[in-house]
Write a protein that holds these residues in place. Structure first.
Motif, mmCIF file in Angstrom:
data_model
loop_
_atom_site.group_PDB
_atom_site.id
_atom_site.type_symbol
_atom_site.label_atom_id
_atom_site.label_comp_id
_atom_site.label_asym_id
_atom_site.label_seq_id
_atom_site.Cartn_x
_atom_site.Cartn_y
_atom_site.Cartn_z
ATOM 1 N N ILE A 241 0.835 -1.200 0.000
ATOM 2 C CA ILE A 241 0.000 0.000 0.000
ATOM 3 C C ILE A 241 0.868 1.248 0.000
ATOM 4 N N SER A 242 1.951 1.234 0.760
ATOM 5 C CA SER A 242 2.881 2.354 0.783
ATOM 6 C C SER A 242 3.473 2.606 -0.594
ATOM 7 N N THR A 263 -7.599 7.942 1.266
ATOM 8 C CA THR A 263 -8.075 8.002 -0.117
ATOM 9 C C THR A 263 -7.062 7.368 -1.060
ATOM 10 N N ARG A 264 -5.776 7.678 -0.842
ATOM 11 C CA ARG A 264 -4.731 7.091 -1.684
ATOM 12 C C ARG A 264 -4.619 5.581 -1.452
ATOM 13 N N ALA A 265 -4.830 5.165 -0.200
ATOM 14 C CA ALA A 265 -4.791 3.732 0.108
ATOM 15 C C ALA A 265 -5.917 2.984 -0.601
ATOM 16 N N ARG A 266 -7.103 3.596 -0.665
ATOM 17 C CA ARG A 266 -8.217 2.951 -1.359
ATOM 18 C C ARG A 266 -7.929 2.860 -2.862
ATOM 19 N N GLY A 267 -7.298 3.879 -3.395
ATOM 20 C CA GLY A 267 -6.918 3.824 -4.802
ATOM 21 C C GLY A 267 -5.898 2.731 -5.057
ATOM 22 N N ALA A 268 -4.961 2.555 -4.117
ATOM 23 C CA ALA A 268 -3.967 1.480 -4.240
ATOM 24 C C ALA A 268 -4.658 0.125 -4.174
ATOM 25 N N ARG A 269 -5.666 0.013 -3.296
ATOM 26 C CA ARG A 269 -6.416 -1.232 -3.165
ATOM 27 C C ARG A 269 -7.031 -1.658 -4.488
ATOM 28 N N ASP A 270 -7.598 -0.684 -5.215
ATOM 29 C CA ASP A 270 -8.260 -0.993 -6.484
ATOM 30 C C ASP A 270 -7.257 -1.527 -7.510
ATOM 31 N N ARG A 271 -6.036 -1.024 -7.466
ATOM 32 C CA ARG A 271 -5.020 -1.498 -8.411
ATOM 33 C C ARG A 271 -4.478 -2.859 -7.992
ATOM 34 N N ALA A 273 -5.777 -5.178 -6.173
ATOM 35 C CA ALA A 273 -6.768 -6.269 -6.183
ATOM 36 C C ALA A 273 -6.801 -7.007 -7.519
ATOM 37 N N GLY A 274 -6.367 -6.363 -8.587
ATOM 38 C CA GLY A 274 -6.409 -7.004 -9.893
ATOM 39 C C GLY A 274 -5.144 -7.749 -10.259
ATOM 40 N N TRP A 275 -4.171 -7.763 -9.362
ATOM 41 C CA TRP A 275 -2.892 -8.414 -9.662
ATOM 42 C C TRP A 275 -2.900 -9.878 -9.213
ATOM 43 N N PRO A 276 -2.286 -10.775 -9.976
ATOM 44 C CA PRO A 276 -2.155 -12.176 -9.536
ATOM 45 C C PRO A 276 -0.956 -12.350 -8.596
ATOM 46 N N LEU A 277 -1.011 -11.626 -7.485
ATOM 47 C CA LEU A 277 0.061 -11.658 -6.484
ATOM 48 C C LEU A 277 -0.460 -12.366 -5.241
ATOM 49 N N HIS A 278 0.284 -13.369 -4.763
ATOM 50 C CA HIS A 278 -0.183 -14.193 -3.642
ATOM 51 C C HIS A 278 0.903 -14.258 -2.571
ATOM 52 N N ILE A 279 0.474 -14.323 -1.306
ATOM 53 C CA ILE A 279 1.391 -14.269 -0.170
ATOM 54 C C ILE A 279 1.161 -15.460 0.745
#
Length: 431
Positions: A241-242, A263-271, A273-279
């Motif tokens: 998020i940072s 607000t910037r964190a929510r915008g980061a969330r939207d981006r 969420a669409g990535w195939p990145l798994h932890i």
């Protein structure tokens, strides 16, 4: 456990049509046949087909007889029976080949189950080793890795020349982008089968670099897996998020965010969420990493990057009095995993303190901690160095060096990058 009729019909089709041989060889190997005599016939027919010889029953009989293999193949009458047993309205050779292959997989799974049962009764075998062995067998059954993978260079050269031309034309990428243009120019991006070691002293940004590599792949739609042995999922999400939201990491970790940051964190969330990145923050052994990665690839069909943070925190499943031998085994297994899954494995590594005794503090390959085999097994070793870590008021504050100290397939050099670590990222120099 087999469909012997399907095996016999398939062999009959192979001895009736060279096209059938062409279809079946893309699916089967001799190991897939249940009856030994069928495997003998298969190998003979395929060898004759490859040598542009006719594969009708009489010709196959002659070759088998000259090789002293006719009796093992069931005799000359059996060859003709195979052809006679082909139904008038038979399906394609590929259909019967898949039937034979399916039963071959079932036998592998059944044999694996028997080994699991037997192994579970032996308390001398570590549980992780038992699970890993079972998953390896099942993985081979699913993806067919037990088939021979030997190719003549004459069969490979044209495809490689076409690939090189496509590279020149810009039709295919050179590799998975690292996210840093200057580093991509030097190493050509990540390649399948590579083991990459980003290494540095604590605080140099190994985790930031590795997470950035995984993030770069995922934002391009390439699946990436992060195994964090040091940080929790929440801590990793804070860093993402940072980075993506350009929010000071300290404001996130200290809870001093304002509404603009949210607000910037929510915008980061939207981006994100669409990535195939798994932890995964629970794996502690290479066996667990391998198990998760295999299942992931089977489920998603692809896996571009695996990031392990970091190598020295892995736990060995076997007892050893020497940590360097354990780390050496980790690196060998991770390299083998990269080749098996045809993915890039990036394993962060800590350096020892030797560089701090030198005047310029710059790390060297010999500073790799615990094992010299890391240098041997790795395809690429990147040593991270920041002057401002040792001297806060230095002229290069906010910059870092990615020292490519080993590059198995290319040049070594130092890449200068920006280091706005308050945003949990490295960026191209001059950003």
């Amino acid at each position: 456990m087999a469909d012997e009729d399907a095996e016999r019909v398939l062999l009959g089709m192979l001895m009736s049509s060279s096209k059938a041989v062409d279809e079946a060889t893309d699916i089967l190997s001799g190991q897939d046949f249940y009856l030994p005599k069928h495997a003998v016939i298969w190998s003979t027919v395929v060898a004759m087909w490859a040598d542009n010889q006719p594969t009708e029953p009489g010709a196959v009989r002659r070759v088998l007889e000259e090789a002293g293999e006719l009796a093992r193949a069931g005799g000359d009458l059996y060859l003709f029976r195979c052809v006679e047993d082909v139904p008038t309205a038979a399906g394609t050779a590929s259909y019967y080949a898949r039937v034979v292959r399916d039963w071959s997989k079932r036998r592998i799974v059944a044999e694996s189950g028997m080994r699991i049962v037997q192994g579970s009764k032996n308390l001398q075998i570590p549980v992780d080793a038992l699970v890993d062995s079972a998953q390896r067998d099942i993985h081979q059954a699913v993806v067919g890795m037990e088939q021979p993978n030997v190719s003549a260079v004459a069969d490979l050269i044209d495809d490689e020349l076409d690939h090189l031309q496509a590279l020149v034309n810009g039709e295919v990428p050179r590799g998975i982008s690292t996210g840093l243009g200057a580093l991509d120019e030097l190493i050509g991006g990540w390649q399948p089968g590579q083991l990459v070691i980003p290494a540095g002293r604590p605080g140099m940004g190994k985790s930031v670099a590795g997470l950035g590599f995984a993030r770069s792949a995922a934002r391009r739609g390439i699946p990436a897996l992060v195994f964090s042995l040091e940080m929790s999922k929440r801590e990793l999400m804070h860093r993402l998020i940072s980075d993506v939201g350009e929010i000071n990491l300290y404001r996130i970790t200290s809870g001093t965010l304002d509404q603009h940051d949210i607000t910037r964190a929510r915008g980061a969330r939207d981006r994100i969420a669409g990535w195939p990145l798994h932890i995964d923050d629970q794996a502690r052994t290479v066996a667990q990493i391998r198990s998760t990665a295999r299942r992931f690839r089977q489920k998603h069909g692809a896996l571009g990057v695996i990031f392990v943070d970091y190598l020295q925190l892995l736990t060995s499943t076997t007892k050893s009095d020497r940590r360097d031998l354990e780390v050496a085994q980790f690196s060998k297994e991770l390299k083998a995993l990269a080749k098996e899954l045809q993915t890039t494995v990036i394993a962060a590594c800590q350096l020892n303190r030797k560089n701090e005794d030198r005047g310029d503090k710059r790390p060297q390959l010999s500073d790799l901690r615990d094992s010299g085999s890391l240098e041997q097994d790795a395809d690429i070793v990147i040593l991270l160095h920041r002057d401002d870590y040792y001297e806060k008021e230095c002229p290069r504050a906010g910059e870092a060096d990615f020292i490519v100290a080993k590059h198995r397939n290319g040049p070594t050099d130092t890449v200068q990058v920006g280091a706005p670590l308050h945003y949990s990222r490295f960026v191209d120099y001059g950003y």
